[in-house]
Design an enzyme around this catalytic site. Structure first.
Site, short mmCIF file in Angstrom:
data_model
loop_
_atom_site.label_atom_id
_atom_site.label_comp_id
_atom_site.label_asym_id
_atom_site.label_seq_id
_atom_site.Cartn_x
_atom_site.Cartn_y
_atom_site.Cartn_z
N ASP A 12 0.95 -0.90 -0.37
CA ASP A 12 0.24 0.03 0.17
C ASP A 12 0.99 1.40 0.11
O ASP A 12 1.96 1.22 0.48
CB ASP A 12 -0.83 -0.18 0.95
CG ASP A 12 -1.59 1.29 0.96
OD1 ASP A 12 -2.31 1.41 0.96
OD2 ASP A 12 -1.54 2.34 2.73
N ASP A 42 -0.19 4.93 0.57
CA ASP A 42 -0.58 5.66 1.78
C ASP A 42 -0.54 5.07 3.21
O ASP A 42 -1.39 4.68 3.51
CB ASP A 42 -2.05 7.28 1.53
CG ASP A 42 -1.91 7.33 0.15
OD1 ASP A 42 -0.31 8.36 -0.66
OD2 ASP A 42 -3.10 7.93 0.08
#
Length: 235
Positions: free
Chosen positions: A13, A15
């Protein structure tokens, strides 16, 4: 613990996992709200809304601001957000500790790596380049590259297909329940980071296969040496 000896690649991922992007996101969202005469939410609050993509982020902000999130208003606010975020994305983002050194170590060991994010695709590559980590990733999957975003497993299925992997050969690393849900739905092992953005919840509640406090903790669970002090200090 899930056996990671057969891991051949990693997906991350963005953010809240690789990058602390809350300052840039919150600045852009506040500017979009302010330009329409609405109250600004502030970084602390916006951080609890991150993770489901820009459209949901905008809807949450409008609801909080007391504006009915109708289609026309959502579209207008999203356009404003994108305009402002193009200006704040790089200056309002930084790597979390140990990320660059850990990615370098993983790359040295020959692991192909991908980014899987709900962030709008046009912002992904420039952000990674501005933080000098773009060279570590052979595949970038953003919100505009799939029909369904995390927590749907579609982005991870795309990674598996493009890299030619079985589900047990890909480790997905994230910081929110959406990441863990996507990994579990795809059948991939997963690691959850205890920092980042998870709607004010503990990532432990999502029961990742591995729960990690620091990014460099990925190395020992993959059977690799930990970072030395010089690597940690020279990120």
């Amino acid at each position: 613990m899930v056996d990671l000896t057969r891991i051949r690649a990693l997906a991350f991922d963005l953010d809240g996992t690789l990058t602390d992007t809350a300052p840039g996101l919150s600045s852009a969202l506040d500017l979009a709200l302010q330009s329409q005469g609405l109250p600004m939410a502030g970084q602390a609050r916006v951080s609890t809304w991150i993770g489901n993509g820009a459209d949901i982020l905008v809807e949450r902000a409008l609801s909080w601001a007391g504006a009915e999130p109708e289609i026309a208003l959502c579209r207008k606010t999203r356009l404003l957000f994108d305009q402002f975020y193009a200006e704040t994305v790089e200056q309002g983002s930084r790597l979390f500790p140990q990320v660059k050194a850990t990615l370098a170590r993983l790359a040295e060991r020959g692991f192909p790596m991908a980014v899987v994010t709900n962030k709008p695709t046009p912002f992904v590559a420039p952000l990674l380049a501005s933080l000098d980590i773009d060279r570590y990733f052979s595949l970038l999957i953003g919100a505009d590259d799939v029909a369904a975003k995390k927590p749907h497993p579609a982005p991870l299925y795309l990674v598996l297909g493009k890299l030619g992997l079985y589900v047990h050969e890909l480790l997905f690393v994230g910081d929110s329940r959406n990441d863990i849900m996507a990994a579990k739905a795809a059948g991939c092992p997963c690691a959850g980071m205890t920092y980042g953005y998870n709607y004010g919840e503990s990532i432990a509640d999502s029961h990742p296969d591995y729960l990690l406090d620091h990014f460099a903790d990925l190395l020992p669970i993959l059977g690799l040496p930990t970072l030395n002090n010089q690597e940690t200090n020279n990120e």
